[in-house]
Scaffold this active site. Structure first.
Site, mmCIF file in Angstrom:
data_model
loop_
_atom_site.group_PDB
_atom_site.id
_atom_site.type_symbol
_atom_site.label_atom_id
_atom_site.label_comp_id
_atom_site.label_asym_id
_atom_site.label_seq_id
_atom_site.Cartn_x
_atom_site.Cartn_y
_atom_site.Cartn_z
ATOM 1 N N ARG A 58 0.802 -1.218 0.000
ATOM 2 C CA ARG A 58 0.000 0.000 0.000
ATOM 3 C C ARG A 58 0.844 1.281 0.000
ATOM 4 O O ARG A 58 0.640 2.190 -0.806
ATOM 5 C CB ARG A 58 -0.929 0.026 1.229
ATOM 6 N N THR A 59 1.786 1.372 0.935
ATOM 7 C CA THR A 59 2.500 2.635 1.122
ATOM 8 C C THR A 59 3.360 2.958 -0.094
ATOM 9 O O THR A 59 3.330 4.074 -0.620
ATOM 10 C CB THR A 59 3.374 2.552 2.394
ATOM 11 N N LYS A 86 25.699 -5.323 -1.025
ATOM 12 C CA LYS A 86 27.174 -5.453 -1.017
ATOM 13 C C LYS A 86 27.759 -4.789 0.222
ATOM 14 O O LYS A 86 28.967 -4.662 0.351
ATOM 15 C CB LYS A 86 27.760 -4.791 -2.264
ATOM 16 N N ARG A 108 11.294 3.724 3.952
ATOM 17 C CA ARG A 108 10.820 2.773 4.970
ATOM 18 C C ARG A 108 12.030 1.965 5.399
ATOM 19 O O ARG A 108 12.786 1.464 4.561
ATOM 20 C CB ARG A 108 9.742 1.844 4.404
ATOM 21 N N HIS A 136 4.563 5.762 11.676
ATOM 22 C CA HIS A 136 4.109 5.614 10.281
ATOM 23 C C HIS A 136 3.159 6.795 10.050
ATOM 24 O O HIS A 136 1.938 6.636 10.012
ATOM 25 C CB HIS A 136 3.418 4.268 10.116
#
Ligand code: CP
Length: 308
Positions: A58-59, A86, A108, A136
Protein backbone atom coordinates in the site's frame (compact mmCIF):
# COMPACT_ATOMS: atom_id res chain seq x y z
CA UNK A 1 -0.29 26.59 1.27
CA UNK A 2 2.89 25.06 2.64
CA UNK A 3 4.13 23.01 5.55
CA UNK A 4 6.96 25.09 6.93
CA UNK A 5 9.26 22.10 7.21
CA UNK A 6 11.59 20.16 4.94
CA UNK A 7 10.61 16.69 6.14
CA UNK A 8 7.68 14.67 7.47
CA UNK A 9 9.21 12.36 10.04
CA UNK A 10 6.45 11.73 12.55
CA UNK A 11 3.12 12.82 13.96
CA UNK A 12 5.00 13.84 17.11
CA UNK A 13 6.37 16.87 15.21
CA UNK A 14 3.00 18.06 13.83
CA UNK A 15 0.62 20.57 15.40
CA UNK A 16 -3.16 20.06 15.19
CA UNK A 17 -3.21 22.98 12.69
CA UNK A 18 -0.67 21.23 10.46
CA UNK A 19 -2.64 17.98 10.65
CA UNK A 20 -5.80 19.85 9.65
CA UNK A 21 -3.96 21.53 6.76
CA UNK A 22 -2.81 18.13 5.45
CA UNK A 23 -6.31 16.62 5.79
CA UNK A 24 -8.00 19.60 4.11
CA UNK A 25 -5.45 19.54 1.29
CA UNK A 26 -5.90 15.79 0.83
CA UNK A 27 -9.68 16.19 0.75
CA UNK A 28 -9.38 18.79 -2.00
CA UNK A 29 -6.94 16.64 -4.01
CA UNK A 30 -9.10 13.47 -3.94
CA UNK A 31 -11.12 14.63 -6.92
CA UNK A 32 -8.04 14.43 -9.20
CA UNK A 33 -8.08 10.63 -8.85
CA UNK A 34 -11.65 10.51 -10.20
CA UNK A 35 -10.86 12.44 -13.40
CA UNK A 36 -10.55 10.64 -16.76
CA UNK A 37 -6.98 11.97 -16.90
CA UNK A 38 -5.69 11.59 -13.35
CA UNK A 39 -2.87 14.07 -13.50
CA UNK A 40 -2.08 17.70 -12.69
CA UNK A 41 1.19 19.49 -13.47
CA UNK A 42 1.78 20.66 -9.88
CA UNK A 43 5.10 18.90 -9.25
CA UNK A 44 6.37 18.77 -12.82
CA UNK A 45 10.17 18.81 -12.80
CA UNK A 46 10.41 17.41 -9.24
CA UNK A 47 12.06 14.05 -8.60
CA UNK A 48 10.78 11.69 -5.91
CA UNK A 49 12.86 8.66 -4.86
CA UNK A 50 11.39 5.76 -2.87
CA UNK A 51 13.75 3.65 -0.78
CA UNK A 52 12.03 0.73 0.94
CA UNK A 53 14.16 -1.54 3.14
CA UNK A 54 11.02 -3.42 4.26
CA UNK A 55 8.22 -4.94 2.16
CA UNK A 56 5.24 -2.80 1.28
CA UNK A 57 2.23 -2.92 -1.01
CA UNK A 58 0.00 0.00 0.00
CA UNK A 59 2.50 2.64 1.12
CA UNK A 60 5.02 2.24 -1.66
CA UNK A 61 2.42 2.02 -4.44
CA UNK A 62 0.37 4.92 -3.15
CA UNK A 63 3.41 7.19 -2.81
CA UNK A 64 4.36 6.36 -6.39
CA UNK A 65 0.82 6.84 -7.70
CA UNK A 66 0.47 10.07 -5.72
CA UNK A 67 3.72 11.46 -7.13
CA UNK A 68 2.71 10.52 -10.69
CA UNK A 69 -0.71 12.17 -10.26
CA UNK A 70 1.17 15.37 -9.39
CA UNK A 71 3.46 14.89 -12.46
CA UNK A 72 6.63 14.33 -10.41
CA UNK A 73 9.24 11.93 -11.81
CA UNK A 74 9.46 8.85 -9.60
CA UNK A 75 12.35 6.45 -9.12
CA UNK A 76 12.18 3.31 -6.95
CA UNK A 77 15.35 1.82 -5.56
CA UNK A 78 14.76 -1.91 -5.03
CA UNK A 79 16.93 -2.43 -1.99
CA UNK A 80 17.37 -6.20 -2.56
CA UNK A 81 18.87 -5.41 -6.00
CA UNK A 82 20.91 -2.42 -4.82
CA UNK A 83 24.45 -2.01 -3.50
CA UNK A 84 23.04 -2.28 0.03
CA UNK A 85 23.43 -6.05 -0.44
CA UNK A 86 27.17 -5.45 -1.02
CA UNK A 87 27.37 -3.74 2.36
CA UNK A 88 26.85 -0.08 1.45
CA UNK A 89 25.64 1.78 4.51
CA UNK A 90 22.37 3.67 4.69
CA UNK A 91 24.27 6.96 5.02
CA UNK A 92 26.39 6.24 1.93
CA UNK A 93 23.38 5.06 -0.07
CA UNK A 94 21.51 8.22 0.83
CA UNK A 95 24.49 10.49 0.11
CA UNK A 96 24.79 8.92 -3.35
CA UNK A 97 21.08 9.37 -4.01
CA UNK A 98 21.36 12.97 -2.83
CA UNK A 99 24.18 13.53 -5.33
CA UNK A 100 21.61 12.85 -8.08
CA UNK A 101 19.60 15.82 -6.74
CA UNK A 102 16.17 14.41 -5.96
CA UNK A 103 13.63 16.70 -4.31
CA UNK A 104 12.13 14.12 -1.95
CA UNK A 105 13.33 10.82 -0.51
CA UNK A 106 10.67 8.50 0.88
CA UNK A 107 12.10 5.84 3.15
CA UNK A 108 10.82 2.77 4.97
CA UNK A 109 13.39 1.14 7.22
CA UNK A 110 13.44 -1.50 9.93
CA UNK A 111 15.39 0.79 12.27
CA UNK A 112 13.51 3.41 14.29
CA UNK A 113 15.03 6.80 13.57
CA UNK A 114 16.47 5.95 10.13
CA UNK A 115 14.43 8.73 8.39
CA UNK A 116 15.52 11.24 11.05
CA UNK A 117 19.16 10.20 10.54
CA UNK A 118 18.86 10.90 6.81
CA UNK A 119 16.88 14.12 7.24
CA UNK A 120 19.75 15.60 9.24
CA UNK A 121 22.25 14.76 6.50
CA UNK A 122 20.35 15.43 3.27
CA UNK A 123 19.36 18.68 1.61
CA UNK A 124 16.28 17.12 0.03
CA UNK A 125 13.07 16.49 1.93
CA UNK A 126 12.60 13.13 3.69
CA UNK A 127 9.28 11.41 4.34
CA UNK A 128 9.03 8.60 6.87
CA UNK A 129 7.12 5.71 5.28
CA UNK A 130 7.47 3.60 8.44
CA UNK A 131 10.52 3.23 10.72
CA UNK A 132 10.69 0.06 12.76
CA UNK A 133 8.23 0.12 15.66
CA UNK A 134 8.39 3.92 15.88
CA UNK A 135 6.10 5.88 13.53
CA UNK A 136 4.11 5.61 10.28
CA UNK A 137 2.87 9.20 9.98
CA UNK A 138 1.19 9.05 6.58
CA UNK A 139 -0.78 5.96 7.70
CA UNK A 140 -2.15 7.91 10.68
CA UNK A 141 -3.00 10.88 8.45
CA UNK A 142 -4.90 8.71 5.97
CA UNK A 143 -6.68 7.06 8.88
CA UNK A 144 -7.72 10.47 10.23
CA UNK A 145 -8.98 11.52 6.80
CA UNK A 146 -11.04 8.31 6.57
CA UNK A 147 -12.52 8.83 10.03
CA UNK A 148 -13.28 12.50 9.36
CA UNK A 149 -15.03 11.61 6.09
CA UNK A 150 -17.17 8.96 7.80
CA UNK A 151 -17.97 10.89 11.00
CA UNK A 152 -17.64 14.54 9.96
CA UNK A 153 -15.30 15.26 12.88
CA UNK A 154 -12.46 13.87 14.98
CA UNK A 155 -13.06 15.69 18.26
CA UNK A 156 -14.93 13.68 20.89
CA UNK A 157 -14.98 10.39 18.97
CA UNK A 158 -14.40 7.12 20.82
CA UNK A 159 -11.70 5.15 19.01
CA UNK A 160 -10.69 1.62 20.02
CA UNK A 161 -7.25 0.40 18.86
CA UNK A 162 -6.91 -3.36 19.25
CA UNK A 163 -4.10 -5.87 19.02
CA UNK A 164 -0.33 -5.82 18.84
CA UNK A 165 0.19 -2.32 20.22
CA UNK A 166 3.76 -3.04 21.34
CA UNK A 167 5.17 -3.62 17.87
CA UNK A 168 2.92 -1.23 15.93
CA UNK A 169 4.19 2.02 14.45
CA UNK A 170 0.64 2.50 13.15
CA UNK A 171 -0.68 2.48 16.73
CA UNK A 172 2.01 4.88 17.92
CA UNK A 173 1.30 7.40 15.15
CA UNK A 174 -2.46 7.04 15.44
CA UNK A 175 -2.50 7.46 19.22
CA UNK A 176 -0.60 10.73 18.85
CA UNK A 177 -2.66 11.98 15.91
CA UNK A 178 -6.05 11.09 17.41
CA UNK A 179 -5.30 12.52 20.87
CA UNK A 180 -3.95 15.74 19.30
CA UNK A 181 -7.24 16.08 17.41
CA UNK A 182 -9.39 15.49 20.50
CA UNK A 183 -10.50 11.86 20.03
CA UNK A 184 -10.75 9.56 23.06
CA UNK A 185 -8.56 6.52 22.47
CA UNK A 186 -8.95 3.15 24.19
CA UNK A 187 -6.43 0.39 23.56
CA UNK A 188 -6.49 -3.32 24.24
CA UNK A 189 -4.61 -6.47 23.35
CA UNK A 190 -2.82 -9.34 25.06
CA UNK A 191 -1.11 -8.04 28.22
CA UNK A 192 2.26 -8.94 26.66
CA UNK A 193 1.53 -6.55 23.80
CA UNK A 194 0.52 -3.53 25.91
CA UNK A 195 3.64 -1.54 26.80
CA UNK A 196 3.58 -0.06 30.32
CA UNK A 197 4.00 3.57 29.14
CA UNK A 198 0.67 3.59 27.24
CA UNK A 199 -1.29 5.52 29.85
CA UNK A 200 1.29 8.33 29.71
CA UNK A 201 0.17 8.85 26.09
CA UNK A 202 -3.31 9.87 27.23
CA UNK A 203 -5.13 6.67 26.27
CA UNK A 204 -7.36 4.36 28.30
CA UNK A 205 -6.04 0.81 28.58
CA UNK A 206 -8.54 -2.03 29.07
CA UNK A 207 -8.13 -5.80 29.34
CA UNK A 208 -10.80 -7.13 26.98
CA UNK A 209 -11.94 -6.55 23.43
CA UNK A 210 -15.53 -6.27 24.67
CA UNK A 211 -14.63 -3.36 27.01
CA UNK A 212 -12.66 -1.63 24.25
CA UNK A 213 -15.38 -1.70 21.60
CA UNK A 214 -18.30 -0.82 23.94
CA UNK A 215 -19.73 2.45 22.59
CA UNK A 216 -16.91 2.87 20.06
CA UNK A 217 -17.38 5.10 17.01
CA UNK A 218 -14.29 3.63 15.37
CA UNK A 219 -12.59 0.25 15.81
CA UNK A 220 -9.05 0.04 14.45
CA UNK A 221 -7.63 -3.48 14.31
CA UNK A 222 -3.88 -4.06 14.09
CA UNK A 223 -1.88 -6.79 12.39
CA UNK A 224 0.20 -9.08 14.59
CA UNK A 225 3.76 -8.08 13.66
CA UNK A 226 5.35 -11.56 13.68
CA UNK A 227 8.42 -10.21 11.89
CA UNK A 228 9.26 -7.95 14.87
CA UNK A 229 8.88 -10.62 17.57
CA UNK A 230 11.93 -12.39 18.91
CA UNK A 231 9.61 -14.60 21.00
CA UNK A 232 5.94 -15.61 21.10
CA UNK A 233 3.72 -13.09 22.88
CA UNK A 234 0.68 -15.41 23.02
CA UNK A 235 0.13 -19.19 23.10
CA UNK A 236 -1.48 -19.83 19.72
CA UNK A 237 -3.13 -17.89 16.93
CA UNK A 238 -6.38 -19.65 17.82
CA UNK A 239 -6.17 -18.31 21.39
CA UNK A 240 -5.29 -14.80 20.12
CA UNK A 241 -8.25 -14.87 17.77
CA UNK A 242 -10.62 -16.14 20.47
CA UNK A 243 -9.78 -13.18 22.74
CA UNK A 244 -8.83 -10.35 20.38
CA UNK A 245 -10.20 -11.28 16.96
CA UNK A 246 -13.00 -8.91 15.84
CA UNK A 247 -16.13 -10.89 14.92
CA UNK A 248 -19.68 -9.82 13.96
CA UNK A 249 -20.91 -10.33 17.57
CA UNK A 250 -18.63 -7.51 18.79
CA UNK A 251 -20.21 -4.92 16.50
CA UNK A 252 -23.45 -4.98 18.51
CA UNK A 253 -21.51 -3.50 21.45
CA UNK A 254 -20.29 -0.50 19.46
CA UNK A 255 -22.16 2.54 18.11
CA UNK A 256 -24.72 1.70 15.40
CA UNK A 257 -22.67 3.57 12.80
CA UNK A 258 -19.28 2.20 13.90
CA UNK A 259 -16.57 2.00 11.26
CA UNK A 260 -14.01 -0.80 11.13
CA UNK A 261 -10.44 0.01 10.10
CA UNK A 262 -7.26 -1.97 9.49
CA UNK A 263 -4.01 -0.62 8.01
CA UNK A 264 -3.34 -3.88 6.13
CA UNK A 265 -2.08 -6.35 5.34
CA UNK A 266 -4.82 -8.35 7.10
CA UNK A 267 -4.34 -11.71 8.78
CA UNK A 268 -7.85 -12.89 7.89
CA UNK A 269 -9.44 -14.98 10.60
CA UNK A 270 -6.80 -13.94 13.16
CA UNK A 271 -7.25 -10.29 14.17
CA UNK A 272 -10.40 -9.80 12.10
CA UNK A 273 -12.99 -12.16 10.65
CA UNK A 274 -13.58 -12.03 6.88
CA UNK A 275 -17.26 -11.16 7.54
CA UNK A 276 -16.21 -8.00 9.38
CA UNK A 277 -13.31 -7.10 7.07
CA UNK A 278 -15.54 -7.32 4.00
CA UNK A 279 -18.78 -6.24 5.73
CA UNK A 280 -20.82 -3.05 5.54
CA UNK A 281 -19.03 -1.30 8.44
CA UNK A 282 -15.57 -1.80 6.97
CA UNK A 283 -13.75 1.24 5.53
CA UNK A 284 -10.52 -0.66 4.93
CA UNK A 285 -10.40 0.02 1.20
CA UNK A 286 -11.44 3.65 1.75
CA UNK A 287 -8.27 3.92 3.84
CA UNK A 288 -6.26 2.75 0.84
CA UNK A 289 -7.98 5.24 -1.48
CA UNK A 290 -7.28 8.02 1.00
CA UNK A 291 -3.65 6.96 1.17
CA UNK A 292 -3.12 8.32 -2.33
CA UNK A 293 -4.77 11.66 -1.49
CA UNK A 294 -2.89 12.10 1.78
CA UNK A 295 0.46 11.31 0.15
CA UNK A 296 -0.32 13.76 -2.67
CA UNK A 297 -1.08 16.39 -0.03
CA UNK A 298 2.09 15.76 1.97
CA UNK A 299 4.33 15.90 -1.11
CA UNK A 300 2.61 19.02 -2.42
CA UNK A 301 2.79 20.79 0.94
CA UNK A 302 6.45 19.90 1.51
CA UNK A 303 7.49 20.93 -1.98
CA UNK A 304 5.26 23.99 -2.04
CA UNK A 305 3.63 23.35 -5.41
CA UNK A 306 0.52 25.21 -6.55
CA UNK A 307 -2.60 23.11 -7.27
CA UNK A 308 -3.34 22.61 -10.97
N1 CP B 1 -0.37 -0.09 5.86
C1 CP B 1 0.83 -0.31 5.33
O1 CP B 1 1.85 0.29 5.71
O2 CP B 1 0.81 -1.30 4.37
P1 CP B 1 2.08 -1.75 3.53
O3 CP B 1 3.04 -2.41 4.49
O4 CP B 1 1.58 -2.69 2.47
O5 CP B 1 2.72 -0.52 2.94
Amino acid sequence: MELRRKDLLGIADLSPEEITLILDTAASLKEISTRPIKKVPTLRGKTVVTLFYEPSTRTRMSFEIAAKRLSADTVNLTVSASSAVKGETLADTAANLQAMQPDLLIIRHQAAGAPHFLARRLACGVINAGDGMHEHPTQALLDLLTIREAKGRLHGLKVAIVGDIAHSRVARSNIQALTKMGSQVTVTGPATMLPPYLETLGVRVVRTLEEAVAGADVIMMLRIQMERMGQMYFSTLREYSAHFGLAPRHLALAQKDVIIMHPGPINRGVEISPEVADGPYSVILDQVTNGVAVRMAVMLLLLGGERG
